[in-house]
Enzyme design. Structure first.
Site, PDB file in Angstrom:
ATOM      1  N   GLY A   1       0.785  -1.231   0.000  1.00  0.00           N
ATOM      2  CA  GLY A   1       0.000   0.000   0.000  1.00  0.00           C
ATOM      3  C   GLY A   1       0.813   1.276   0.000  1.00  0.00           C
ATOM      4  O   GLY A   1       0.320   2.322   0.424  1.00  0.00           O
TER       5      GLY A   1
ATOM      6  N   LEU B   1      -5.122  -7.043  -6.898  1.00  0.00           N
ATOM      7  CA  LEU B   1      -4.789  -8.127  -7.820  1.00  0.00           C
ATOM      8  C   LEU B   1      -5.968  -8.951  -8.316  1.00  0.00           C
ATOM      9  O   LEU B   1      -5.783  -9.873  -9.096  1.00  0.00           O
ATOM     10  CB  LEU B   1      -3.752  -9.051  -7.166  1.00  0.00           C
ATOM     11  CG  LEU B   1      -2.494  -8.328  -6.676  1.00  0.00           C
ATOM     12  CD1 LEU B   1      -1.498  -9.318  -6.096  1.00  0.00           C
ATOM     13  CD2 LEU B   1      -1.852  -7.506  -7.787  1.00  0.00           C
TER      14      LEU B   1
ATOM     15  N   ASN C   1      -6.723   1.952 -12.795  1.00  0.00           N
ATOM     16  CA  ASN C   1      -5.697   1.047 -12.253  1.00  0.00           C
ATOM     17  C   ASN C   1      -4.318   1.561 -12.641  1.00  0.00           C
ATOM     18  O   ASN C   1      -4.168   2.268 -13.643  1.00  0.00           O
ATOM     19  CB  ASN C   1      -5.904  -0.350 -12.862  1.00  0.00           C
ATOM     20  CG  ASN C   1      -4.864  -1.361 -12.382  1.00  0.00           C
ATOM     21  OD1 ASN C   1      -4.576  -1.453 -11.186  1.00  0.00           O
ATOM     22  ND2 ASN C   1      -4.287  -2.098 -13.309  1.00  0.00           N
TER      23      ASN C   1
ATOM     24  N   HIS D   1      -0.536   0.012 -13.560  1.00  0.00           N
ATOM     25  CA  HIS D   1       0.197  -1.208 -13.877  1.00  0.00           C
ATOM     26  C   HIS D   1       1.677  -0.860 -13.994  1.00  0.00           C
ATOM     27  O   HIS D   1       2.032   0.139 -14.639  1.00  0.00           O
ATOM     28  CB  HIS D   1      -0.325  -1.801 -15.201  1.00  0.00           C
ATOM     29  CG  HIS D   1       0.275  -3.136 -15.490  1.00  0.00           C
ATOM     30  ND1 HIS D   1      -0.158  -4.288 -14.867  1.00  0.00           N
ATOM     31  CD2 HIS D   1       1.307  -3.501 -16.285  1.00  0.00           C
ATOM     32  CE1 HIS D   1       0.573  -5.301 -15.295  1.00  0.00           C
ATOM     33  NE2 HIS D   1       1.466  -4.851 -16.150  1.00  0.00           N
TER      34      HIS D   1
ATOM     35  N   ASP E   1      -6.011  -5.616 -17.396  1.00  0.00           N
ATOM     36  CA  ASP E   1      -5.026  -4.690 -17.978  1.00  0.00           C
ATOM     37  C   ASP E   1      -5.328  -4.285 -19.428  1.00  0.00           C
ATOM     38  O   ASP E   1      -4.418  -3.915 -20.163  1.00  0.00           O
ATOM     39  CB  ASP E   1      -3.611  -5.295 -17.918  1.00  0.00           C
ATOM     40  CG  ASP E   1      -3.202  -5.602 -16.482  1.00  0.00           C
ATOM     41  OD1 ASP E   1      -3.599  -4.852 -15.575  1.00  0.00           O
ATOM     42  OD2 ASP E   1      -2.491  -6.599 -16.279  1.00  0.00           O
TER      43      ASP E   1
ATOM     44  N   GLU F   1       5.529   5.899 -10.136  1.00  0.00           N
ATOM     45  CA  GLU F   1       4.162   5.808  -9.588  1.00  0.00           C
ATOM     46  C   GLU F   1       3.904   6.930  -8.586  1.00  0.00           C
ATOM     47  O   GLU F   1       2.872   7.610  -8.645  1.00  0.00           O
ATOM     48  CB  GLU F   1       3.956   4.434  -8.929  1.00  0.00           C
ATOM     49  CG  GLU F   1       4.004   3.311  -9.946  1.00  0.00           C
ATOM     50  CD  GLU F   1       3.784   1.927  -9.360  1.00  0.00           C
ATOM     51  OE1 GLU F   1       3.279   1.075 -10.089  1.00  0.00           O
ATOM     52  OE2 GLU F   1       4.115   1.690  -8.183  1.00  0.00           O
TER      53      GLU F   1
HETATM   54  C1  GAR Z   1       2.654  -1.257  -7.695  1.00  0.00           C
HETATM   55  O1  GAR Z   1       3.915  -1.249  -8.312  1.00  0.00           O
HETATM   56  C2  GAR Z   1       1.555  -1.420  -8.720  1.00  0.00           C
HETATM   57  O2  GAR Z   1       1.865  -0.842  -9.950  1.00  0.00           O
HETATM   58  C3  GAR Z   1       1.504  -2.918  -8.851  1.00  0.00           C
HETATM   59  O3  GAR Z   1       1.625  -3.397  -7.534  1.00  0.00           O
HETATM   60  C4  GAR Z   1       2.491  -2.512  -6.825  1.00  0.00           C
HETATM   61  C5  GAR Z   1       1.875  -2.219  -5.474  1.00  0.00           C
HETATM   62  O4  GAR Z   1       2.780  -1.560  -4.630  1.00  0.00           O
HETATM   63  N1  GAR Z   1       0.270  -3.346  -9.458  1.00  0.00           N
HETATM   64  C6  GAR Z   1       0.192  -4.426 -10.238  1.00  0.00           C
HETATM   65  O5  GAR Z   1       1.141  -5.147 -10.456  1.00  0.00           O
HETATM   66  C7  GAR Z   1      -1.188  -4.684 -10.832  1.00  0.00           C
HETATM   67  N2  GAR Z   1      -1.110  -5.678 -11.866  1.00  0.00           N
HETATM   68  P1  GAR Z   1       2.262  -0.855  -3.320  1.00  0.00           P
HETATM   69  O6  GAR Z   1       1.374  -1.860  -2.584  1.00  0.00           O
HETATM   70  O7  GAR Z   1       3.488  -0.549  -2.518  1.00  0.00           O
HETATM   71  O8  GAR Z   1       1.514   0.372  -3.729  1.00  0.00           O
END
Ligand code: GAR
Length: 191
Positions: free
Chosen positions: A12, A85, A102, A104, A145, A174
């Site tokens: 998170g 997920l 979302n 990715h 996606d 991000e």
């Molecule tokens: C992030 O890098 C996000 O882009 C990815 O999970 C990570 C969560 O990090 N999402 C995916 O892979 C979706 N297919 P966080 O929990 O530290 O924010």
């Protein structure tokens, strides 16, 4: 004031970054965190930041209106998936048409689809010998996606990059872009 709900499954760090960003925004606020894992660190973050959280299981997500009822009760305007997920079910897509986005951790349409999350994505990007990776912020539809892209940003993949070093670069993108893109999107929605 528009209300944003964040769905997250893991650490998170994006959820926290988004919550903090909107603490200073007069027009939008994160009002709810939703999580499918009772031990996910995102729940600690939400508690610390004073944002209510709802934990749910697969049965509740796919075969009940528990989540929809809570989103409606809180008058949530848009939904952000930040490291979430599970595929979003039809009842949520119908209730929030074009209002679910979302992030990715790669340059879609490459390296997306079921099972492509977190470190699996970065491993695949490096294994494929890509020279570039990055982030894709996109609309959510009923296929993993494949919703329309809203924003992409890139970073180089260097010969000595590992999944961890690439993940760090992608996370930095991000943190820099996701809150701002969410804000532009939220501000563009009718009241
Ligand atoms: C992030 O890098 C996000 O882009 C990815 O999970 C990570 C969560 O990090 N999402 C995916 O892979 C979706 N297919 P966080 O929990 O530290 O924010």
């Amino acid at each position: 004031m528009k209300k944003i709900a964040i769905f997250a499954s893991g650490s998170g760090s994006n959820a926290e970054n988004i919550i903090r960003f909107f603490e200073n925004d007069p027009r939008n606020r994160v009002s709810l965190v939703l999580c499918n894992k009772p031990d996910a660190y995102v729940l600690e973050r939400a508690k610390r930041l004073g944002v209510p959280a709802l934990v749910f299981n697969r049965e509740q997500f796919y075969h009940s209106d528990l989540i929809l009822d809570r989103l409606k009760a809180e008058a949530v305007d848009l939904i952000v998936l930040a490291g979430f997920l599970w595929k979003v079910p039809a009842n949520l897509l119908a209730a929030y048409p074009d209002r679910i986005i979302n992030i990715h951790p790669a340059l879609l349409p490459k390296f997306g689809g079921k099972g492509m999350y977190g470190e699996h994505v970065h491993e695949a990007v490096i294994a494929a010998g890509e020279k570039e990776s990055g982030i894709t912020i996109h609309h959510v539809n009923d296929r993993y996606d494949e919703g329309a892209a809203i924003f992409q940003a890139t970073c180089p993949v260097l010969p000595d990059d590992t999944p961890d070093t690439l993940a760090a670069k992608v996370h930095a993108l991000e943190y820099a872009h996701f809150p701002r893109v969410i804000k532009e999107f939220a501000d563009s929605l009718p009241e």
